[in-house]
Motif scaffolding. Structure first.
Motif, PDB file in Angstrom:
ATOM      1  N   VAL A 304       0.912  -1.223   0.003  1.00  0.00           N
ATOM      2  CA  VAL A 304       0.051   0.221   0.064  1.00  0.00           C
ATOM      3  C   VAL A 304       0.720   1.275   0.037  1.00  0.00           C
ATOM      4  CG1 VAL A 304      -1.613   1.183   1.629  1.00  0.00           C
ATOM      5  CG2 VAL A 304      -1.780  -1.071   1.266  1.00  0.00           C
ATOM      6  N   ALA A 305       1.806   0.961   0.908  1.00  0.00           N
ATOM      7  CA  ALA A 305       2.574   2.369   1.127  1.00  0.00           C
ATOM      8  C   ALA A 305       3.624   2.528  -0.719  1.00  0.00           C
ATOM      9  CB  ALA A 305       3.637   1.963   1.594  1.00  0.00           C
ATOM     10  N   VAL A 306       3.725   1.426  -1.326  1.00  0.00           N
ATOM     11  CA  VAL A 306       4.842   1.249  -2.108  1.00  0.00           C
ATOM     12  C   VAL A 306       2.949   2.361  -3.340  1.00  0.00           C
ATOM     13  CG1 VAL A 306       4.931   0.236  -4.469  1.00  0.00           C
ATOM     14  CG2 VAL A 306       6.148  -0.227  -2.616  1.00  0.00           C
ATOM     15  N   TYR A 307       2.366   1.701  -3.052  1.00  0.00           N
ATOM     16  CA  TYR A 307       1.584   2.108  -4.499  1.00  0.00           C
ATOM     17  C   TYR A 307       0.928   3.206  -4.257  1.00  0.00           C
ATOM     18  CZ  TYR A 307      -2.959   2.149  -6.655  1.00  0.00           C
ATOM     19  OH  TYR A 307      -4.961   3.157  -7.689  1.00  0.00           O
ATOM     20  N   ARG A 308       1.009   4.148  -2.776  1.00  0.00           N
ATOM     21  CA  ARG A 308       0.573   5.422  -2.510  1.00  0.00           C
ATOM     22  C   ARG A 308       1.411   6.499  -3.377  1.00  0.00           C
ATOM     23  NH1 ARG A 308      -2.568   4.992   3.219  1.00  0.00           N
ATOM     24  NH2 ARG A 308      -4.872   4.336   2.220  1.00  0.00           N
TER      25      ARG A 308
END
Length: 328
Positions: A304-308
């Motif tokens: 999720v951190a990468v996607y954001r």
């Protein structure tokens, strides 16, 4: 959400989220109340080339699943031992929003888990003497992650592959570690921090040598029959894990001493969530062992951190319908 899922390749995963950012992502979800004990267990399937792992997780606005391959024979072919992909889904609709390189995600998330534990277990008063076992991708990534949370006075690399050990020691020097060299298992006697990231199935060093107050991190295996640390260390150490349930199902480092009658199930002192919440103080008179087996909630949190971060760079990428809610 419309359009095809966003593809995030290995170099992009590494560029978008730093080791420190991955540590903060894990700390964030634990701070929001995520309970690792409720995380689904991994499914492992033996196949001719090695092992296939299926690791699903879901929480609030997000869901995801990692399909990973562990192929021991790949090293002889010049290929990565760990392969796979991570599918990130919008939680409410279960529509795919991104596909990430699974090996790169694992190389980011596993050291981040270790570093979060080190942040709470290892002394913070001054630079540490690190002994690291292994010279593969996880060893390099763990050095990066350790430096994100602690200053190092010295790095000693212990590995079967002497050329790889020298490369990692050289890398430590490039990162600004004042002293870096190759060494032997006896070097744990002078260590403040020992990190084990190997494929070993038998203990790497004599646990009686580890000084009181030193921290040992073992991440190399999730198999009940394999271990990197010996019974002597486990018996005398405070033991911390990601999840009691997962550790007592998969962690050979603990299950083998338990089968020997050296410890009982109650020997575990606390969990990563306990440490992150500050609920479990460390005893300075004994070593501290953090045993990691790798869990699906960790992959989801870092994915999720990468996607954001990818969305911040490319706003036209597909967004999750519930993207503003809680995550894991």
């Amino acid at each position: 959400m419309t359009g095809a899922p966003l593809w995030i390749d290995a170099p992009t995963v590494a560029r978008l989220v730093s080791p420190a950012g991955a540590v903060d992502a894990l700390a964030g979800v634990l701070g929001e109340g995520l309970d690792p004990e409720s995380c689904p267990q991994r499914t492992a399937l033996p196949v001719p080339g090695g092992e296939l792992l299926l690791m699903p997780a879901a929480s609030g606005a997000w869901a995801g699943v990692k399909v990973a391959g562990v192929a021991p024979g790949n090293a002889a072919l010049g290929l990565p031992r760990i392969t796979g992909s991570y599918l990130l889904l919008d939680g409410p609709t279960l529509r795919p929003v991104a596909l990430l390189d699974g090996a790169a995600l694992t190389s980011l998330r596993t050291p981040a888990v270790s570093a979060l534990a080190i942040r709470h277990l290892a002394p913070a008063e001054g630079p540490l003497r690190l002994v690291i076992f292994g010279s593969g991708p996880q060893a390099f990534a763990h050095l990066d992650a350790v430096l994100a949370v602690r200053e190092l006075a010295e790095t000693v690399v212990v590995a079967r592959n002497q050329e790889g050990a020298r490369r990692l020691a050289d890398y430590a020097e490039e990162l600004g570690v004042p002293k870096a060299r190759t060494g032997t298992p006896w070097d744990v006697a002078g260590a403040d921090l020992v990190v084990c990231c190997t494929t070993a199935r038998e203990p790497l060093f004599d646990g009686r040598l580890v000084p009181p107050g030193a921290t040992v991190v073992a991440v190399g295996s999730h198999e009940p029959e394999a271990r990197e640390v010996d019974t002597a260390l486990v018996r005398r150490a405070e033991v911390y894990v990601e999840s009691r349930t997962a550790a007592l199902r998969e962690a050979g480092d603990l299950l083998i001493p338990e089968a020997e009658g050296a410890i009982g199930p109650g020997h575990i002192t606390g969990t990563l969530a306990d440490l992150a919440a500050g609920r479990t103080p460390a005893d300075p008179e004994v070593p501290r062992l953090f045993k990691s087996v790798g869990m699906a909630w960790e992959d989801l949190a870092v994915a999720v951190a990468v996607y954001r971060a990818a969305l911040a760079e490319a706003p036209e990428a597909p967004e999750a319908d519930g993207g503003s809610g809680s995550e894991t």
